[in-house]
Design an enzyme around this catalytic site. Structure first.
Site, PDB file in Angstrom:
ATOM      1  CG  ASP A  27      11.246 -12.796  -2.196  1.00 26.68           C
ATOM      2  OD1 ASP A  27      10.451 -12.786  -3.163  1.00 26.68           O
ATOM      3  OD2 ASP A  27      11.242 -11.946  -1.287  1.00 26.68           O
ATOM      4  CD  GLU A 104      -1.635   8.709 -19.657  1.00 28.21           C
ATOM      5  OE1 GLU A 104      -0.901   7.719 -19.696  1.00 28.21           O
ATOM      6  OE2 GLU A 104      -1.444   9.728 -20.345  1.00 28.21           O
ATOM      7  CE  LYS A 106       2.214  17.712 -13.968  1.00 31.95           C
ATOM      8  NZ  LYS A 106       3.224  17.757 -12.896  1.00 31.95           N
ATOM      9  CG  ASP A 108       4.988  15.622  -6.822  1.00 32.31           C
ATOM     10  OD1 ASP A 108       5.779  16.196  -7.590  1.00 32.31           O
ATOM     11  OD2 ASP A 108       4.669  16.077  -5.711  1.00 32.31           O
ATOM     12  CE1 TYR A 210       5.833  10.380 -17.002  1.00 31.46           C
ATOM     13  CE2 TYR A 210       5.380  11.625 -19.011  1.00 31.46           C
ATOM     14  CZ  TYR A 210       6.046  11.488 -17.807  1.00 31.46           C
ATOM     15  OH  TYR A 210       6.934  12.439 -17.401  1.00 31.46           O
ATOM     16  CE  LYS A 298       1.152  21.706 -10.658  1.00 34.94           C
ATOM     17  NZ  LYS A 298       2.378  20.992 -10.313  1.00 34.94           N
ATOM     18  CB  CYS A 388      19.720  42.517  19.619  1.00 36.36           C
ATOM     19  SG  CYS A 388      18.139  43.143  19.042  1.00 36.36           S
ATOM     20  CB  CYS A 391      19.005  47.202  20.528  1.00 37.97           C
ATOM     21  SG  CYS A 391      19.145  45.682  21.482  1.00 37.97           S
ATOM     22  CB  CYS A 404      17.154  41.126  22.241  1.00 35.75           C
ATOM     23  SG  CYS A 404      17.537  42.819  22.757  1.00 35.75           S
ATOM     24  CB  CYS A 410      15.282  46.155  22.121  1.00 35.89           C
ATOM     25  SG  CYS A 410      15.497  45.261  20.585  1.00 35.89           S
TER      26      CYS A 410
HETATM   27 ZN   LIG Z   1      17.429  44.206  20.918  1.00 35.86          ZN
END
Ligand SMILES: [Zn+2]
Length: 645
Positions: A27, A104, A106, A108, A210, A298, A388, A391, A404, A410
């Site tokens: 590098d 080949e 595929k 993603d 490709y 797939k 809520c 209620c 609640c 309720c």
């Molecule tokens: Zn409630």
């Protein structure tokens, strides 16, 4: 060295490094020459079109400009099984005879259409709708595996998939632990469809080429020749390129790919099969949407992206509000998904979810779809409800959850509690579905599970679908539920976080609801598998006078199960026991039977949940493991003594 020579040398080294994965210089050598080039460009004011300095990413763009592709980019028809693939192959063979196919991977990622003119990269765009995409030239120029110049003088549009290698995703996430990228596909797409090319540059993407679209003067006659051309251009090409002449051969290649799928350094979501010869492709032609000469096989998607349209807050039996994401319908593992759980409000915040934005959806255990995270971090804010939805009571917040607390009035809480009480693993009252409970609540005004026991023939006759036979059966099921076992009864009470398994542990440990109601957090957390949250929930449940009232009412009706009467009690009660080594006076099965008759449970391997190990002679690794875990170990003599009456 002239500027041309420097650029040429740097590009050769970069090609070796990024495309061939086979660097010939360290590098530092590259960096030194690169710095010289930067200096020279500054002095002369000249930057060659293929200079690597063009890859750093310029100023952020204000907006995306549309790009019209010279030739439409088709998407591929899909098959999801070998049966469908065999059909496709024979359809092709019927039209054009025995042909060669290319096979080949595929990838993603995000499809990129790169345009070269007179050997220079002049533009790059996303696929968009296939006719018009977004211009992402500045972004794509930063990707090292996209050559800025190629040895071809004509005009050509070349297509590839922009991807982020999984190793790059890891590196990125190590650098940004607080803001990790969740998925390589979206990381790549997000980097390319980002107005700031510097972001694209930072993510170290690749483009795997490709396909060719519009071309002038390109003489390739098959996919094989095209791949060779792309390689000559210095491009990264498909990791797998094979040819096959029959369905069986294609299938074998796909199976091989399936096996290596999880060891690849990038995401693939399938395999692409194309007719290799270009002239035959023309003969086969296109449908409205797809080329007839190619198909994508797939793999089952475990995860998909779709739009989160809205959030529906559902009130459960404990009053807990669960946000349910309403989704743009999407196919996942062969089913259409429209709803997925969002767990709780804290989770929504943590995952940075927005309405009308793309999210990731996964099906866990193929049952409940779950929103995994945001694929797009903008959209409409999801607001935290304060009352809520059922209620109207003001909500309380406990940890990440909203509750609640209006338990007795309720409706969804009442319906869910009674439905849960009647369910199979609870009191198993056959014939009472959630719908029936709804009708009982709405028409007959029942509010608690205790009310079930005073239902009469006449009451049930008012319900839709209840004829005499069903009425009798249902009333019998209600009556029989009075003999429920303790573990099932504890589960039936519907304590938060107490499932069947925990309920059984509690039944074994406490023996009655009364004893359990006096349990402390400290005591409860001693039980394997019960943590602070579960323990606190249990204590909290019995601290509520309303819950105790219902338990008292049930007791008055005659429902007061205890563990003693239903299970054998003995010296090993509540203990998970492992036998190892050989015993002198018992066969293995005799010993097992004795343990079970005395209330113990046999386990085959040693783990933290095991309470006792009985070690005979020549005990091996199980004994060592038990010692390491600090589990009580006894020998045969002690075992015999314990069994004495
Ligand atoms: Zn409630």
């Amino acid at each position: 060295m002239t500027m041309q020579q420097m650029v040429k040398q740097l590009n050769t080294w970069a090609h070796e490094y990024y495309v061939l994965d086979n660097p010939s210089v360290p590098d530092t050598t590259y960096d030194a020459l690169y710095d010289q080039l930067v200096l020279l460009e500054k002095q002369t004011g000249v930057v060659l079109p293929d200079s690597p300095t063009r890859r750093v990413g310029g100023e952020p763009l204000k907006n995306f400009v549309q790009h019209t592709h010279r030739q439409r980019l088709y998407s591929l028809d899909k098959v999801q099984s070998f049966g469908e693939l065999a059909e496709w192959v024979s359809k092709v063979q019927k039209e054009v005879g025995q042909v060669e196919f290319s096979v080949e991977l595929k990838y993603d990622g995000l499809t990129i259409n790169a345009t070269y003119e007179n050997g220079v990269l002049v533009g790059a765009s996303t696929r968009g709708n296939g006719v018009v995409g977004e211009d992402v030239t500045e972004q794509v120029k930063t990707i090292r595996t996209v050559p800025l110049t190629i040895p071809f003088d004509g005009v050509c549009e070349l297509q590839g998939e922009g991807i982020m290698k999984l190793s790059q995703l890891d590196k990125h996430n190590q650098k940004h632990p607080n803001d990790p990228l969740k998925n390589a596909r979206n990381a790549a797409a997000g980097a390319i469809r980002n107005l700031n090319p510097k972001v694209t540059a930072e993510r170290n993407l690749d483009v795997v080429f490709y396909s060719a679209g519009y071309t002038e003067g390109l003489t390739c006659q098959s996919q094989t020749q095209l791949v060779d051309f792309l390689k000559d251009c210095g491009m990264l090409t498909n990791y797998v390129f094979e040819t096959a002449r029959s369905f069986e051969e294609i299938r074998a290649i796909i199976e091989k790919i399936g096996e290596m799928r999880n060891s690849l350094d990038f995401l693939i979501d399938g395999v692409v099969i194309k007719v290799n010869n270009f002239a035959l492709r023309e003969e086969l032609g296109y449908t409205d949407k797809f080329p007839k000469w190619a198909v994508a096989y797939k793999f089952d998607a475990e995860q998909v992206t779709t739009t989160l349209l809205d959030v529906d807050w559902q009130v459960g039996r404990t009053g807990k509000l669960t946000p349910i994401g309403l989704l743009e319908p999407v196919e996942l593992c062969g089913a259409t998904i429209k709803r997925a759980t969002l767990n709780n409000f804290g989770d929504i915040t943590r995952k940075k979810l927005y309405k009308n934005a793309l999210v990731f959806v996964r099906r866990s255990n193929d049952v409940i779809p779950e929103v995994l995270g945001a694929a797009e971090e903008n959209g409409d804010t999801i607001t935290k409800p304060t009352t809520c939805p059922a209620c109207g009571s003001v909500l309380t917040e406990v940890g990440a959850h909203l509750f609640c607390t209006n338990a007795s009035n309720c409706r969804p809480q009442i319906v869910a509690r009674i439905t849960h009480y009647c369910s199979k693993n609870a009191c198993d009252i056959d014939g009472i579905s959630e719908k029936t409970v709804g009708a009982l609540v709405d028409n007959l005004g029942i509010t608690s599970v205790a009310d079930l026991y005073s239902l009469t023939d006449n009451d049930l006759a008012t319900l839709e679908g209840f004829k005499q036979r069903k009425i009798t059966n249902t009333l019998n099921a209600i009556k029989n539920s009075k003999n429920v076992k303790l573990a099932q009864f504890i589960f039936a009470l519907g304590l938060d976080n107490v499932g069947s398994v925990t309920a059984k542990d509690l039944a074994v440990r406490y023996g009655s609801v009364e004893a359990l109601s006096k349990a402390t957090v400290d005591e409860l957390t001693q039980i394997d598998g019960i943590g602070d949250v579960v323990a606190e929930g249990i204590v909290q449940y019995f601290a509520e006078s309303e819950n105790m009232q219902i338990i008292t009412r049930l007791k008055d009706i005659g429902i007061n199960p205890t563990y003693e009467v239903e299970e054998r009690i003995g010296v090993f009660t509540g203990k998970k026991v492992v036998l190892t080594g050989s015993l002198a006076n018992y066969t293995r099965s005799q010993a097992q039977k004795l343990i079970e008759q005395n209330g113990g449970e046999i386990a085959s391997s040693v783990s933290k949940s095991v309470n006792l190990v009985i070690a005979g002679t020549d005990a091996g690794s199980k004994l060592t493991k038990a010692q390491a875990l600090g589990i009580e170990i006894i020998d045969e003599q002690t075992f015999q003594q314990l069994l004495q009456p």
